[in-house]
Design an enzyme around this catalytic site. Structure first.
Site, PDB file in Angstrom:
ATOM      1  N   GLY A 170       0.826  -1.204   0.000  1.00 24.94           N
ATOM      2  CA  GLY A 170       0.000   0.000   0.000  1.00 24.94           C
ATOM      3  C   GLY A 170       0.855   1.246   0.000  1.00 24.94           C
ATOM      4  N   ARG A 204      -2.269  11.307  17.916  1.00 24.24           N
ATOM      5  CA  ARG A 204      -2.740  12.382  17.044  1.00 24.24           C
ATOM      6  C   ARG A 204      -3.324  11.925  15.706  1.00 24.24           C
ATOM      7  NH1 ARG A 204       2.131  15.976  18.282  1.00 24.24           N
ATOM      8  NH2 ARG A 204       1.453  17.241  20.032  1.00 24.24           N
ATOM      9  N   VAL A 216       4.522   0.980   1.510  1.00 24.16           N
ATOM     10  CA  VAL A 216       4.703  -0.200   2.354  1.00 24.16           C
ATOM     11  C   VAL A 216       4.770  -1.441   1.459  1.00 24.16           C
ATOM     12  CG1 VAL A 216       3.803  -1.541   4.290  1.00 24.16           C
ATOM     13  CG2 VAL A 216       3.418   0.927   4.217  1.00 24.16           C
ATOM     14  N   LYS A 249       8.167  -0.234   5.657  1.00 26.75           N
ATOM     15  CA  LYS A 249       7.661   1.093   5.309  1.00 26.75           C
ATOM     16  C   LYS A 249       8.829   1.924   4.792  1.00 26.75           C
ATOM     17  CE  LYS A 249       4.837   4.806   7.297  1.00 26.75           C
ATOM     18  NZ  LYS A 249       4.085   5.224   8.505  1.00 26.75           N
TER      19      LYS A 249
END
Length: 486
Positions: free
Chosen positions: A19, A134, A26, A41
């Protein structure tokens, strides 16, 4: 992304792409010794800045710091290449992630409760380490082959250091972000992570984020006013208990002060719903004051047995945070993840806050066997004690309905709600326009369910109200009601 972009990594053999995100791709690799699949990644070369490279390194350090937690994706190693690139080698979780699953199928209430408690454990552990995620959202929750969630993508997590020197924009995922973050009133803290986790659980129940409108305008700039001012909608599912609807609305309150103040508090609320629904219990797993993982089991009491009270809870440790700096208005909209609504960046500065964890008390764990045939894991003797806890879910006040009546030189607001209790009081926001209500100062009302506001003839007054109790819990704020004085 292309296989040609996958780096050659000693000891790893490239398999296929997995992806692509905003600043990284990744890939699936096979580690040769010991033989196992891993996810790698890789930082993209296009648009690479010092801030992004630094953010990537911070992500590796953050996830490594939390690597032992069972519900946080483990990072095995991180490397920077000679040409300025970088990559992370992580535990591989096969697709689909929770965003993909929620799109394809309806998750059960039991599964959402279980995943919520496990994810809250991960978030609470991060907070105790001084880290604010976050960017909690369904796409950032992977699922192991054994069905366990893994929280990932700590790329914009706040963990102190040098981020305050970075002036490049960093995106936030609008549909699951708290209003104070979207409007630059906060850099994010434990309460905004609580909001995002609750929005994620709502999404898992419904298949879309809370303020999306099927067939409507769901761009970032259309979503933001709804997130700031529109009451949290119900899921619309008949099998979702009212107690869970109330808890999610409470955790997505517009004001950070009106939400559960810790992820642990949210986890305990979810555990209470499990007990209420007579579902199998889910453990909260957090770090104690020595940095050791402590399992806090909450088995359901035997229905009809001599002991109907569940006796497991975990006392939260306080995690103070530095006040967020002021921020400029929100800036431009950018795309972050494939197959997801837009994200926004610009004036929302996601700099890193230094959080100091003041640990003055230990984690106290209470446990009782769920049945004669079951033996629970026993925590360290120094952290074990017993007490009774309510066997029903926390009774959050209903969201009030507000009305307005104009008179000469004034507007009177009144409100009502189901399940009023002695000692209830109210938190009222007043402003001259609907858009300004969410940011208005909160006024405490203790003399009844009404308030008259003086205003010049023709002047508009808008208000919304929340019910509060002496125990400290509050309802979601009402819808906003506006009226012009006579």
């Amino acid at each position: 992304m292309s296989p040609a972009d996958a780096p050659v990594i000693p000891g790893l053999e490239f398999v296929r792409p997995l992806g692509s995100g905003g600043y990284a791709d990744v890939y699936l690799y096979e580690q040769q010794s010991p033989r196992m699949n891993v996810a790698v990644k890789v930082l993209k070369r296009q648009g690479l800045t010092t801030a992004i490279r630094r953010q990537f390194v911070d992500e590796a350090n953050t996830m490594a710091q939390l690597a032992d937690h069972p519900f946080i994706v483990q990072v095995f190693r991180s490397e920077q290449t000679a040409d300025g690139g970088a990559y992370l080698v992580m535990k591989y979780y096969p697709p689909p992630n929770l965003a993909q699953r929620a799109k394809a199928e309806r998750l059960t209430v039991e599964e959402v409760l279980r995943s919520g408690i496990q994810l809250a454990s991960a978030v609470e552990t991060a907070h105790r380490a001084g880290i604010v995620h976050r960017d909690i959202k369904p796409a950032n929750v992977l699922v192991s082959q054994y069905g366990q969630p893994g929280l990932t993508d700590f790329g914009i997590a706040g963990r102190g250091g040098h981020a305050e020197d970075v002036d490049e924009d960093v995106g936030v995922s609008v549909p699951w972000s708290a209003p104070e973050v979207l409007y630059g009133q906060s850099n994010g803290d434990s309460r905004s992570d609580v909001y995002s986790l609750a929005a994620t659980l709502w999404h898992l129940l419904v298949g879309r984020s809370p303020f999306e409108q099927p067939g409507g305008d769901n761009s970032a700039y259309a979503l933001m006013p709804r997130i700031r001012a529109t009451p949290v909608p119900t899921t619309g599912r008949a099998d979702v208990p009212v107690s869970l609807e109330r808890l999610l609305a409470h955790a997505m309150a517009k004001s950070p002060d009106a939400r559960p103040q810790t992820a642990l508090e949210l986890a305990r609320g979810l555990q209470a719903v499990e007990r209420e629904q007579r579902l199998p219990s889910t453990s909260v797993v957090v770090l104690d004051e020595q940095g050791r993982t402590t399992s806090a089991d909450t088995p359901s009491a035997r229905p009809g047995g001599a002991d109907e009270h569940d006796r497991t809870s975990v006392r939260a440790l306080s995690v103070p945070s530095a006040p967020a700096p002021a921020h400029p208005p929100v800036g431009t909209v950018v795309d972050d993840d494939e197959d997801e609504p837009a994200t926004i960046s610009g004036g929302v500065v996601l700099g890193v806050l230094a959080l100091l964890v003041a640990v003055t008390v230990g984690v106290v764990v209470w446990a009782v066997n769920r049945g004669d045939e079951e033996d629970l894991p026993t925590p360290a003797q120094s952290t074990l004690t017993r007490t009774a806890a309510p066997s029903r879910a926390v009774d959050y006040p209903e969201q009030p309905a507000i009305d307005a009546r104009a008179a000469a030189g004034s507007v009177t607001f009144s409100w009502n709600y189901v399940g009023a209790e002695e000692g209830d009081f109210f938190r009222l926001r007043l402003a001259g326009s609907e858009g300004d209500v969410a940011g208005a100062e909160v006024v405490t009302v203790t003399d009844g369910a009404r308030r008259t506001v003086k205003a010049g003839s023709g002047k508009t007054v808008c208000a919304q109200v929340s019910v509060s109790r002496k125990s400290g819990i509050s309802s979601p704020f009402s819808a906003i009601r506006c009226e012009s004085a006579g």
